[in-house]
Scaffold this motif. Sequence first.
Motif, short mmCIF file in Angstrom:
data_model
loop_
_atom_site.label_atom_id
_atom_site.label_comp_id
_atom_site.label_asym_id
_atom_site.label_seq_id
_atom_site.Cartn_x
_atom_site.Cartn_y
_atom_site.Cartn_z
N LEU A 66 -3.25 -63.63 -44.94
CA LEU A 66 -3.48 -65.05 -45.14
C LEU A 66 -3.71 -65.36 -46.62
O LEU A 66 -3.17 -66.34 -47.15
N LYS A 67 -4.49 -64.54 -47.28
CA LYS A 67 -4.73 -64.74 -48.72
C LYS A 67 -3.42 -64.65 -49.50
O LYS A 67 -3.14 -65.48 -50.37
N ASN A 68 -2.61 -63.65 -49.18
CA ASN A 68 -1.32 -63.49 -49.86
C ASN A 68 -0.42 -64.69 -49.60
O ASN A 68 0.27 -65.17 -50.51
N LEU A 69 -0.44 -65.17 -48.37
CA LEU A 69 0.39 -66.31 -48.00
C LEU A 69 -0.01 -67.55 -48.78
O LEU A 69 0.83 -68.22 -49.40
N LEU A 70 -1.30 -67.87 -48.77
CA LEU A 70 -1.78 -69.07 -49.44
C LEU A 70 -1.61 -68.97 -50.95
O LEU A 70 -1.23 -69.96 -51.61
N THR A 88 4.47 -63.53 -44.56
CA THR A 88 3.86 -62.30 -45.04
C THR A 88 3.50 -61.42 -43.84
O THR A 88 3.40 -61.90 -42.71
N GLY A 89 3.27 -60.14 -44.11
CA GLY A 89 2.86 -59.22 -43.05
C GLY A 89 4.04 -58.66 -42.28
O GLY A 89 5.20 -59.00 -42.52
N LYS A 90 3.72 -57.79 -41.34
CA LYS A 90 4.74 -57.13 -40.53
C LYS A 90 4.38 -57.21 -39.05
O LYS A 90 3.23 -57.16 -38.67
N LYS A 91 5.43 -57.33 -38.24
CA LYS A 91 5.33 -57.31 -36.79
C LYS A 91 4.23 -58.24 -36.28
O LYS A 91 4.23 -59.43 -36.55
N SER A 92 3.24 -57.70 -35.57
CA SER A 92 2.21 -58.54 -34.94
C SER A 92 1.28 -59.19 -35.96
O SER A 92 0.56 -60.14 -35.63
N ASN A 93 1.30 -58.72 -37.20
CA ASN A 93 0.42 -59.28 -38.24
C ASN A 93 1.14 -60.30 -39.11
O ASN A 93 0.59 -60.76 -40.11
N LYS A 94 2.36 -60.66 -38.74
CA LYS A 94 3.14 -61.57 -39.59
C LYS A 94 2.57 -62.99 -39.55
O LYS A 94 2.13 -63.48 -38.51
#
Length: 292
Positions: A66-70, A88-94
């Motif tokens: 979330l921090k990376n996204l924002l 951002t993120g992968k699979k279930s954490n996207k």
Amino acid sequence: MNYTQIVKEDRGSEEMETFHLAIVCVILSAIALSSCHCHAITNVNTGFVCSEADGSATENAFQTNLKNLLDTLVVKVPVSNGFYKTETGKKSNKLYGLVQCRGDMSAGDCANCTKNAAAAALKECPKSKQVWTWFTWCFLRYSDQSFFGIMDQASAAITNDTDFDDPYVVSKGLDFMGGLASTAPNQPHMFQKAVLDVGKSGKRYGMAQCTLDINRADCGKCLDSQLTLFRTIIGNKRGWETYGSSCFMWYHDYLFYFNISTPASEGARRPSSHIGVTIGVIIGMLALLAVV
């Protein structure tokens, strides 16, 4: 102050109904700005929506993504003509997120609004994985489910409940905004502003915009839907605004937008004039959120 709730679409699911009603309550309490004294160039938080609290939203993996996204949205949107979407993120954490700044915003105002919207989202919805935050100058949304390109008709209307207009001007105004709804989708950034001269009654100013992840046909449908849905609420008023997940409209009897001619990516400066207005608020909500 009056409130009008409009809830449609039967999902046939008690869980979905509860989710929608929770959203309605949150946005109503958030947008209710009783007798707010504000300026035409003031950027204010007009509302937010949070999905139900999710304990995993506080876990390190989600928070890091979330921090990376924002952070990415804050940096990229002012140099991307006021619109940016990313994941951002992968699979279930996207995570998926976007920001749409109003088309008359400079790069600096767009960046500042995005920062404010991100901070508001984290403050108001710290345990939510699906968040919508509306400011006067920008709209921020993120979710753990992909929503890019999907037109969402969930909307809220804000207007003064006593500031009535002349019936003739009302008719002209609705036709005027209908014209913007028709022409905005064909503009380069699906953003349109215009002036209506109503003679002795002065002028009316309008603006319409869609988020740039949806196509032009859906943009037109979204704007038309707002005019139809809120017609009885906005139909006899001198000024009103609608805020949605995929489109937005503004109509006032004062000049509320900035007359900049260069896009946000070129860092256009906004004028320094301040135009005051006092408004009350009445809200209508269409709960058609299709993300669960």
